[in-house]
Design a protein around this motif. Structure first.
Motif, mmCIF file in Angstrom:
data_model
loop_
_atom_site.group_PDB
_atom_site.id
_atom_site.type_symbol
_atom_site.label_atom_id
_atom_site.label_comp_id
_atom_site.label_asym_id
_atom_site.label_seq_id
_atom_site.Cartn_x
_atom_site.Cartn_y
_atom_site.Cartn_z
ATOM 1 N N ARG A 24 0.798 -1.136 0.061
ATOM 2 C CA ARG A 24 -0.202 0.044 0.110
ATOM 3 C C ARG A 24 0.815 1.421 -0.044
ATOM 4 N NH1 ARG A 24 -4.489 1.899 4.474
ATOM 5 N NH2 ARG A 24 -5.117 3.660 3.281
ATOM 6 N N LEU A 25 1.864 1.261 0.715
ATOM 7 C CA LEU A 25 2.874 2.472 0.858
ATOM 8 C C LEU A 25 3.383 2.799 -0.674
ATOM 9 C CD1 LEU A 25 4.764 2.071 4.042
ATOM 10 C CD2 LEU A 25 3.443 3.976 3.409
ATOM 11 N N ARG A 26 4.088 1.574 -1.295
ATOM 12 C CA ARG A 26 4.603 1.897 -2.522
ATOM 13 C C ARG A 26 3.585 2.479 -3.587
ATOM 14 N NH1 ARG A 26 6.894 -2.780 -1.391
ATOM 15 N NH2 ARG A 26 5.519 -4.395 -2.164
ATOM 16 N N ALA A 27 1.981 1.890 -3.388
ATOM 17 C CA ALA A 27 1.081 2.248 -4.533
ATOM 18 C C ALA A 27 0.721 3.960 -4.006
ATOM 19 C CB ALA A 27 0.076 1.526 -4.176
ATOM 20 N N GLU A 28 0.495 4.147 -2.752
ATOM 21 C CA GLU A 28 -0.150 5.501 -2.313
ATOM 22 C C GLU A 28 0.856 6.655 -1.939
ATOM 23 O OE1 GLU A 28 -3.418 4.884 0.389
ATOM 24 O OE2 GLU A 28 -3.908 2.944 -0.762
ATOM 25 N N ALA A 29 1.865 6.195 -1.415
ATOM 26 C CA ALA A 29 2.788 7.094 -0.609
ATOM 27 C C ALA A 29 4.135 6.431 -0.737
ATOM 28 C CB ALA A 29 2.435 7.366 0.600
ATOM 29 N N PRO A 30 4.867 6.585 -2.041
ATOM 30 C CA PRO A 30 6.100 5.752 -2.204
ATOM 31 C C PRO A 30 7.422 6.403 -1.124
ATOM 32 C CG PRO A 30 5.638 6.773 -3.944
ATOM 33 C CD PRO A 30 4.326 6.660 -3.361
ATOM 34 N N VAL A 31 7.040 7.626 -1.015
ATOM 35 C CA VAL A 31 8.067 8.508 -0.204
ATOM 36 C C VAL A 31 7.390 9.314 0.901
ATOM 37 C CG1 VAL A 31 10.197 10.260 0.182
ATOM 38 C CG2 VAL A 31 9.850 8.566 -1.873
ATOM 39 N N ILE A 32 7.461 8.905 2.251
ATOM 40 C CA ILE A 32 6.630 9.580 3.457
ATOM 41 C C ILE A 32 7.633 9.833 4.425
ATOM 42 C CG2 ILE A 32 4.400 8.586 2.741
ATOM 43 C CD1 ILE A 32 4.800 6.946 5.237
ATOM 44 N N TRP A 33 7.447 10.971 5.123
ATOM 45 C CA TRP A 33 8.110 11.511 6.430
ATOM 46 C C TRP A 33 7.363 10.750 7.463
ATOM 47 C CZ3 TRP A 33 12.259 12.766 8.573
ATOM 48 C CH2 TRP A 33 12.598 13.208 9.790
ATOM 49 N N TYR A 34 8.062 9.925 8.265
ATOM 50 C CA TYR A 34 7.403 9.192 9.450
ATOM 51 C C TYR A 34 8.210 9.858 10.528
ATOM 52 C CZ TYR A 34 5.444 5.563 12.274
ATOM 53 O OH TYR A 34 4.792 4.830 13.282
ATOM 54 N N PRO A 35 7.302 10.879 11.353
ATOM 55 C CA PRO A 35 7.919 11.495 12.711
ATOM 56 C C PRO A 35 7.656 10.523 13.956
ATOM 57 C CG PRO A 35 5.430 12.082 12.085
ATOM 58 C CD PRO A 35 5.841 11.439 11.294
ATOM 59 N N PHE A 36 8.758 10.456 14.700
ATOM 60 C CA PHE A 36 8.630 9.797 15.884
ATOM 61 C C PHE A 36 7.828 10.392 16.877
ATOM 62 C CE2 PHE A 36 13.187 8.219 14.815
ATOM 63 C CZ PHE A 36 12.833 7.254 14.059
ATOM 64 N N ASP A 37 7.569 11.728 16.894
ATOM 65 C CA ASP A 37 6.917 12.461 17.990
ATOM 66 C C ASP A 37 7.428 12.023 19.383
ATOM 67 O OD1 ASP A 37 5.204 13.613 16.070
ATOM 68 O OD2 ASP A 37 3.857 11.712 16.034
ATOM 69 N N ASP A 38 6.595 11.436 20.103
ATOM 70 C CA ASP A 38 7.052 10.915 21.594
ATOM 71 C C ASP A 38 7.209 9.348 21.546
ATOM 72 O OD1 ASP A 38 4.427 10.571 21.569
ATOM 73 O OD2 ASP A 38 4.090 11.244 23.578
ATOM 74 N N ARG A 39 6.936 8.952 20.388
ATOM 75 C CA ARG A 39 7.115 7.444 20.510
ATOM 76 C C ARG A 39 8.650 6.939 20.745
ATOM 77 N NH1 ARG A 39 3.880 4.642 17.243
ATOM 78 N NH2 ARG A 39 4.549 2.779 18.150
ATOM 79 N N VAL A 40 9.401 7.617 20.182
ATOM 80 C CA VAL A 40 10.910 7.057 20.399
ATOM 81 C C VAL A 40 11.512 8.191 21.294
ATOM 82 C CG1 VAL A 40 13.172 6.380 19.531
ATOM 83 C CG2 VAL A 40 10.904 6.019 18.264
#
Length: 87
Positions: A24-40
Protein backbone atom coordinates in the motif's frame (compact mmCIF):
# COMPACT_ATOMS: atom_id res chain seq x y z
CA UNK A 1 -2.40 11.12 2.00
CA UNK A 2 -2.75 7.61 3.32
CA UNK A 3 -3.81 6.52 6.75
CA UNK A 4 -0.81 6.44 9.08
CA UNK A 5 0.83 3.09 9.62
CA UNK A 6 2.56 2.35 12.87
CA UNK A 7 5.86 1.38 11.29
CA UNK A 8 7.81 1.45 14.56
CA UNK A 9 5.53 -0.87 16.53
CA UNK A 10 7.28 -4.24 16.88
CA UNK A 11 3.86 -5.94 16.82
CA UNK A 12 3.50 -4.96 13.15
CA UNK A 13 6.40 -7.32 12.39
CA UNK A 14 5.45 -10.06 14.88
CA UNK A 15 4.29 -12.46 12.16
CA UNK A 16 6.93 -11.57 9.62
CA UNK A 17 7.34 -8.70 7.22
CA UNK A 18 4.06 -6.77 6.69
CA UNK A 19 3.94 -7.06 2.90
CA UNK A 20 0.42 -5.62 2.72
CA UNK A 21 1.50 -2.42 4.48
CA UNK A 22 4.44 -1.84 2.15
CA UNK A 23 2.40 -2.77 -0.93
CA UNK A 24 0.00 0.00 0.00
CA UNK A 25 2.82 2.43 0.76
CA UNK A 26 4.40 1.78 -2.65
CA UNK A 27 1.07 2.44 -4.34
CA UNK A 28 -0.15 5.43 -2.34
CA UNK A 29 2.85 7.13 -0.73
CA UNK A 30 6.17 5.78 -2.01
CA UNK A 31 8.11 8.43 -0.05
CA UNK A 32 6.79 9.66 3.29
CA UNK A 33 8.14 11.39 6.37
CA UNK A 34 7.46 9.28 9.46
CA UNK A 35 7.73 11.44 12.61
CA UNK A 36 8.68 9.77 15.87
CA UNK A 37 6.76 12.30 18.01
CA UNK A 38 7.08 10.99 21.56
CA UNK A 39 7.13 7.32 20.48
CA UNK A 40 10.94 7.13 20.52
CA UNK A 41 11.78 9.32 23.52
CA UNK A 42 15.53 8.68 23.56
CA UNK A 43 16.03 9.42 19.87
CA UNK A 44 17.90 12.53 18.83
CA UNK A 45 16.19 12.26 15.45
CA UNK A 46 12.69 13.68 14.84
CA UNK A 47 11.73 10.83 12.50
CA UNK A 48 12.70 8.94 9.38
CA UNK A 49 12.01 9.01 5.67
CA UNK A 50 10.33 5.84 4.43
CA UNK A 51 11.12 5.01 0.80
CA UNK A 52 9.23 1.94 -0.34
CA UNK A 53 9.74 1.51 -4.09
CA UNK A 54 12.79 -0.60 -4.97
CA UNK A 55 13.80 1.65 -7.90
CA UNK A 56 13.73 4.70 -5.61
CA UNK A 57 15.74 2.89 -2.94
CA UNK A 58 18.33 1.88 -5.53
CA UNK A 59 18.58 5.43 -6.90
CA UNK A 60 18.99 6.91 -3.41
CA UNK A 61 21.56 4.28 -2.48
CA UNK A 62 23.68 5.19 -5.52
CA UNK A 63 23.49 9.00 -5.12
CA UNK A 64 25.80 9.83 -2.23
CA UNK A 65 25.94 13.51 -3.18
CA UNK A 66 22.23 14.19 -2.59
CA UNK A 67 21.31 11.48 -0.10
CA UNK A 68 23.38 10.81 2.99
CA UNK A 69 22.95 9.08 6.31
CA UNK A 70 25.50 10.52 8.68
CA UNK A 71 25.54 7.47 10.93
CA UNK A 72 24.80 4.96 8.18
CA UNK A 73 21.59 3.03 7.61
CA UNK A 74 20.65 2.67 11.25
CA UNK A 75 19.06 4.46 14.17
CA UNK A 76 22.08 4.66 16.47
CA UNK A 77 20.27 6.59 19.19
CA UNK A 78 17.51 3.99 19.54
CA UNK A 79 19.25 0.67 20.18
CA UNK A 80 16.00 -0.84 21.47
CA UNK A 81 14.70 -0.70 17.87
CA UNK A 82 17.58 -2.60 16.30
CA UNK A 83 16.27 -5.65 14.50
CA UNK A 84 12.77 -4.20 14.36
CA UNK A 85 12.99 -2.43 11.01
CA UNK A 86 13.91 -2.88 7.40
CA UNK A 87 16.88 -0.75 6.43
Amino acid sequence: MIDPFDLIDPAVYAHGFPHDVFTRLRAEAPVIWYPFDDRVPDSEEPGIWVVSRPADVEMINRDAERFIAIAGPALPYTPEMRGQMLV
